[in-house]
Design a protein around this motif. Structure first.
Motif, PDB file in Angstrom:
ATOM      1  N   LYS A   1      50.884  35.089  50.680  1.00 47.21           N
ATOM      2  CA  LYS A   1      49.467  35.341  50.945  1.00 47.21           C
ATOM      3  C   LYS A   1      48.545  34.919  49.794  1.00 47.21           C
ATOM      4  CE  LYS A   1      50.346  37.540  54.714  1.00 47.21           C
ATOM      5  NZ  LYS A   1      50.194  38.079  55.785  1.00 47.21           N
ATOM      6  N   ILE A   2      49.093  34.623  48.622  1.00 50.29           N
ATOM      7  CA  ILE A   2      48.232  34.307  47.480  1.00 50.29           C
ATOM      8  C   ILE A   2      47.925  32.805  47.491  1.00 50.29           C
ATOM      9  CG2 ILE A   2      47.973  34.531  44.954  1.00 50.29           C
ATOM     10  CD1 ILE A   2      48.431  37.229  46.535  1.00 50.29           C
ATOM     11  N   LYS A   3      46.635  32.492  47.384  1.00 43.24           N
ATOM     12  CA  LYS A   3      46.205  31.113  47.661  1.00 43.24           C
ATOM     13  C   LYS A   3      46.883  30.070  46.785  1.00 43.24           C
ATOM     14  CE  LYS A   3      41.714  32.488  49.406  1.00 43.24           C
ATOM     15  NZ  LYS A   3      40.312  32.643  49.019  1.00 43.24           N
ATOM     16  N   ASP A   4      47.138  30.380  45.504  1.00 40.12           N
ATOM     17  CA  ASP A   4      47.744  29.365  44.634  1.00 40.12           C
ATOM     18  C   ASP A   4      49.257  29.544  44.501  1.00 40.12           C
ATOM     19  OD1 ASP A   4      47.961  31.596  43.057  1.00 40.12           O
ATOM     20  OD2 ASP A   4      46.829  30.799  41.355  1.00 40.12           O
ATOM     21  N   GLY A   5      49.807  30.415  45.334  1.00 38.01           N
ATOM     22  CA  GLY A   5      51.255  30.613  45.332  1.00 38.01           C
ATOM     23  C   GLY A   5      51.772  31.456  44.172  1.00 38.01           C
ATOM     24  N   SER A   6      50.869  31.991  43.354  1.00 40.53           N
ATOM     25  CA  SER A   6      51.328  32.816  42.221  1.00 40.53           C
ATOM     26  C   SER A   6      51.571  34.252  42.688  1.00 40.53           C
ATOM     27  CB  SER A   6      50.301  32.770  41.083  1.00 40.53           C
ATOM     28  OG  SER A   6      49.092  33.359  41.491  1.00 40.53           O
ATOM     29  N   ASN A   7      51.964  35.096  41.753  1.00 38.45           N
ATOM     30  CA  ASN A   7      52.164  36.520  42.066  1.00 38.45           C
ATOM     31  C   ASN A   7      51.846  37.334  40.812  1.00 38.45           C
ATOM     32  OD1 ASN A   7      54.505  36.916  40.359  1.00 38.45           O
ATOM     33  ND2 ASN A   7      55.548  35.541  41.783  1.00 38.45           N
ATOM     34  N   PRO A   8      51.785  38.658  40.943  1.00 38.91           N
ATOM     35  CA  PRO A   8      51.372  39.434  39.759  1.00 38.91           C
ATOM     36  C   PRO A   8      52.504  39.708  38.764  1.00 38.91           C
ATOM     37  CG  PRO A   8      51.485  40.861  41.688  1.00 38.91           C
ATOM     38  CD  PRO A   8      51.873  39.488  42.148  1.00 38.91           C
ATOM     39  N   LEU A   9      53.626  39.007  38.910  1.00 39.27           N
ATOM     40  CA  LEU A   9      54.789  39.355  38.069  1.00 39.27           C
ATOM     41  C   LEU A   9      54.619  39.032  36.593  1.00 39.27           C
ATOM     42  CD1 LEU A   9      58.356  38.838  39.459  1.00 39.27           C
ATOM     43  CD2 LEU A   9      57.159  40.900  38.732  1.00 39.27           C
ATOM     44  N   ARG A  10      53.929  37.943  36.263  1.00 39.19           N
ATOM     45  CA  ARG A  10      53.771  37.676  34.829  1.00 39.19           C
ATOM     46  C   ARG A  10      52.388  38.132  34.347  1.00 39.19           C
ATOM     47  NH1 ARG A  10      53.673  31.035  34.344  1.00 39.19           N
ATOM     48  NH2 ARG A  10      51.854  30.688  35.648  1.00 39.19           N
ATOM     49  N   ALA A  11      51.350  37.820  35.127  1.00 40.56           N
ATOM     50  CA  ALA A  11      49.981  38.203  34.757  1.00 40.56           C
ATOM     51  C   ALA A  11      49.767  38.006  33.252  1.00 40.56           C
ATOM     52  CB  ALA A  11      49.687  39.619  35.212  1.00 40.56           C
TER      53      ALA A  11
ATOM     54  N   GLY B   1      44.979  34.664  43.050  1.00 38.60           N
ATOM     55  CA  GLY B   1      46.080  34.511  42.112  1.00 38.60           C
ATOM     56  C   GLY B   1      45.612  34.249  40.692  1.00 38.60           C
ATOM     57  N   GLU B   2      46.240  33.271  40.055  1.00 35.76           N
ATOM     58  CA  GLU B   2      45.918  32.978  38.648  1.00 35.76           C
ATOM     59  C   GLU B   2      44.798  31.940  38.531  1.00 35.76           C
ATOM     60  OE1 GLU B   2      49.709  31.795  37.060  1.00 35.76           O
ATOM     61  OE2 GLU B   2      50.399  33.876  36.824  1.00 35.76           O
ATOM     62  N   SER B   3      44.154  31.635  39.651  1.00 36.78           N
ATOM     63  CA  SER B   3      43.225  30.499  39.656  1.00 36.78           C
ATOM     64  C   SER B   3      41.750  30.861  39.672  1.00 36.78           C
ATOM     65  CB  SER B   3      43.509  29.620  40.876  1.00 36.78           C
ATOM     66  OG  SER B   3      44.875  29.365  40.961  1.00 36.78           O
ATOM     67  N   ALA B   4      41.412  32.087  39.338  1.00 37.50           N
ATOM     68  CA  ALA B   4      39.994  32.450  39.351  1.00 37.50           C
ATOM     69  C   ALA B   4      39.645  33.157  38.041  1.00 37.50           C
ATOM     70  CB  ALA B   4      39.687  33.346  40.552  1.00 37.50           C
ATOM     71  N   PRO B   5      39.244  32.364  37.034  1.00 39.29           N
ATOM     72  CA  PRO B   5      39.059  32.913  35.691  1.00 39.29           C
ATOM     73  C   PRO B   5      37.747  33.692  35.497  1.00 39.29           C
ATOM     74  CG  PRO B   5      38.768  30.535  35.670  1.00 39.29           C
ATOM     75  CD  PRO B   5      39.085  30.901  37.076  1.00 39.29           C
ATOM     76  N   PHE B   6      37.901  34.999  35.355  1.00 37.75           N
ATOM     77  CA  PHE B   6      36.766  35.896  35.103  1.00 37.75           C
ATOM     78  C   PHE B   6      36.718  36.329  33.628  1.00 37.75           C
ATOM     79  CE2 PHE B   6      36.670  36.490  39.702  1.00 37.75           C
ATOM     80  CZ  PHE B   6      35.394  36.953  39.996  1.00 37.75           C
ATOM     81  N   GLY B   7      37.610  35.769  32.764  1.00 36.56           N
ATOM     82  CA  GLY B   7      37.801  36.382  31.448  1.00 36.56           C
ATOM     83  C   GLY B   7      36.863  35.950  30.341  1.00 36.56           C
ATOM     84  N   LEU B   8      36.662  36.862  29.389  1.00 38.35           N
ATOM     85  CA  LEU B   8      36.010  36.495  28.127  1.00 38.35           C
ATOM     86  C   LEU B   8      36.984  35.620  27.338  1.00 38.35           C
ATOM     87  CD1 LEU B   8      34.671  40.047  27.219  1.00 38.35           C
ATOM     88  CD2 LEU B   8      33.279  38.110  27.997  1.00 38.35           C
TER      89      LEU B   8
END
Ligand code: BGC
Length: 411
Positions: free
Chosen positions: A35-45, A375-382
């Motif tokens: 279901k995650i658009k870029d195929g990633s998962n929260p396992l490494r984050a 997934g990991e493809s939407a950067p909201f970070g400082l």
């Protein structure tokens, strides 16, 4: 512009989005179903469960004074009714490390992810969910109440119920207005019980400084066109999405059949997660962005004035300090983030000078993390995150924010 005296600045994250390493939750399960658009998962984050000291170092480097973190329910209660002393000890260590570094923790007890056993029982659809949640909250209050006095019970109940039960894009992936309403009702009750139990536990510990609230997702809703139907749709959407749930959780005055005996005041602060404005169209009951407006990478319209409006409105309706528990932008090139922060903080400053009792701002987010469906493809970070190498680079906008945190001035 200058922030009010004593105003506190920091950032917010959530456990599933940063910790890594947990497979016992609904979002990991969702990721295994493609279901995650870029195929990633929260396992490494951000590997934050193992390297929380890195997170604290980043908070310090950017002069932040407050930090909103969340607890992973599936770690604390990995199977029904069985609590993990190890996980509790781990979070105690995290909270203590923040305190040792002069950073005030605000702990969110539930931020979107469910333990698998609870999801399998129907999550917040089921009647007994409220008692199950209250038992978990009580264990958290006992486990952390001596270290920490500030808690958000439930993050964005309205997004959780809408995405999971109305649109069905998030776990558990159901599309039913009836179920969404049921979940809304159970979440309201769950918050009220959680509010009470945290206060009770900390009172028994001898503390009188408990601060408990919840953090809905607030939007500005305006009519897409000039017609009456769009205007009515905008009001209806606003009521269903945010006003009703806020009132129910804050006062127990809605969902009369469930909460009739519960009228009271169930908030010590008003949490505000604010990102965008929606132009509402009656046709298809759609929430859109204006074509020519500035937007973030996900197409969300940028509208700083909305934060001013929401602060003023909530401070008229509710009698407690306002904490901006989330506000931020998905901006890969980092070309809009600094202006976004400045403009939103200036709105907060104006709201305070117009009488709103707004006291805090938690930027979403400290570092690019696992952004749910994106997934990991939407950067909201400082901080920019290199997930592969687990390397963190402070963005230019992050340097700007660090300066604001230090000086209390936006320019
Ligand atoms: C949520 C966060 C999320 C952020 C950006 C909020 O709705 O609480 O978990 O990452 O928005 O989408």
């Amino acid at each position: 512009m200058k922030l009010p005296e004593g105003f506190l600045l920091g950032s917010a994250t959530s456990a599933t989005q940063v910790e890594g390493g947990d497979t016992n939750n609904s979002w990991y399960r969702w990721s295994t179903e493609g279901k995650i658009k870029d195929g990633s998962n929260p396992l490494r984050a951000n590997d934050d469960y193992r390297s929380f000291s890195g997170t604290v170092a980043r908070l310090r480097e950017t002069n932040q004074k407050v930090y909103r973190l969340s607890l992973e329910w599936s770690r604390i209660e990995p199977s029904e009714g069985k609590f993990s002393e190890e996980a509790i000890a781990h979070y105690r260590e995290q909270i203590s490390l923040l305190l040792q570094n002069g950073i005030l923790p605000l702990v969110t007890i539930f931020h979107f992810s469910l333990p698998l056993w609870f999801e399998a029982k129907g999550g917040f659809e089921s009647k007994e969910s409220v008692d199950i949640f209250t038992r978990y909250v009580k264990r958290c209050a006992v486990g952390f109440g001596d270290l920490c006095n500030e808690f958000v019970t439930i993050n964005e109940p309205n997004v959780y119920a809408t995405m999971g039960y109305f649109y069905g894009d998030w776990p558990p992936g159901k599309k039913s207005f009836r179920l969404a309403m049921k979940v809304f009702g159970n979440l309201a009750l769950a918050h009220i019980k959680a509010y009470k139990v945290i206060h009770e536990v900390r009172e028994q510990m001898g503390f009188s400084d408990t601060m408990v609230g919840f953090a809905p997702h607030y939007r500005v809703f305006v009519s897409y066109g000039n017609g009456l139907m769009d205007t009515l749709a905008a009001s209806a959407m606003r009521y269903l999405f945010q006003d009703a749930i806020t009132k129910a959780m804050a006062t127990g005055k809605l969902f009369p059949f469930r909460l009739r005996s519960l009228k009271g005041k169930y908030y010590d602060f008003v949490g505000v997660n604010y990102y965008t404005i929606s132009q509402v169209k009656f046709k298809g009951f759609q929430a859109l962005s204006a074509d020519d407006a500035p937007k973030n990478d996900l197409g969300w319209e940028i509208y700083p004035q909305g934060l001013y409006d929401i602060c003023l409105e909530l401070s008229k309706k509710y009698d407690a300090p306002i904490w901006i528990t989330e506000n931020g932008i998905c901006d890969k090139d980092d070309t809009r983030r600094e202006k976004f922060i400045r403009d939103h903080l200036n709105s907060v400053i104006l709201a305070a000078s117009s009488g709103a009792k707004v006291e805090r701002y938690y930027h979403w987010t400290l570092m690019d993390n696992f952004e749910w469906l994106e997934g990991e493809s939407a950067p909201f970070g400082l901080y920019e995150t290199d997930f592969e190498k687990q390397r963190y680079t402070l963005r230019k906008s992050g340097r700007y924010y660090a300066k604001v945190c230090k000086t209390g001035e936006t320019d």
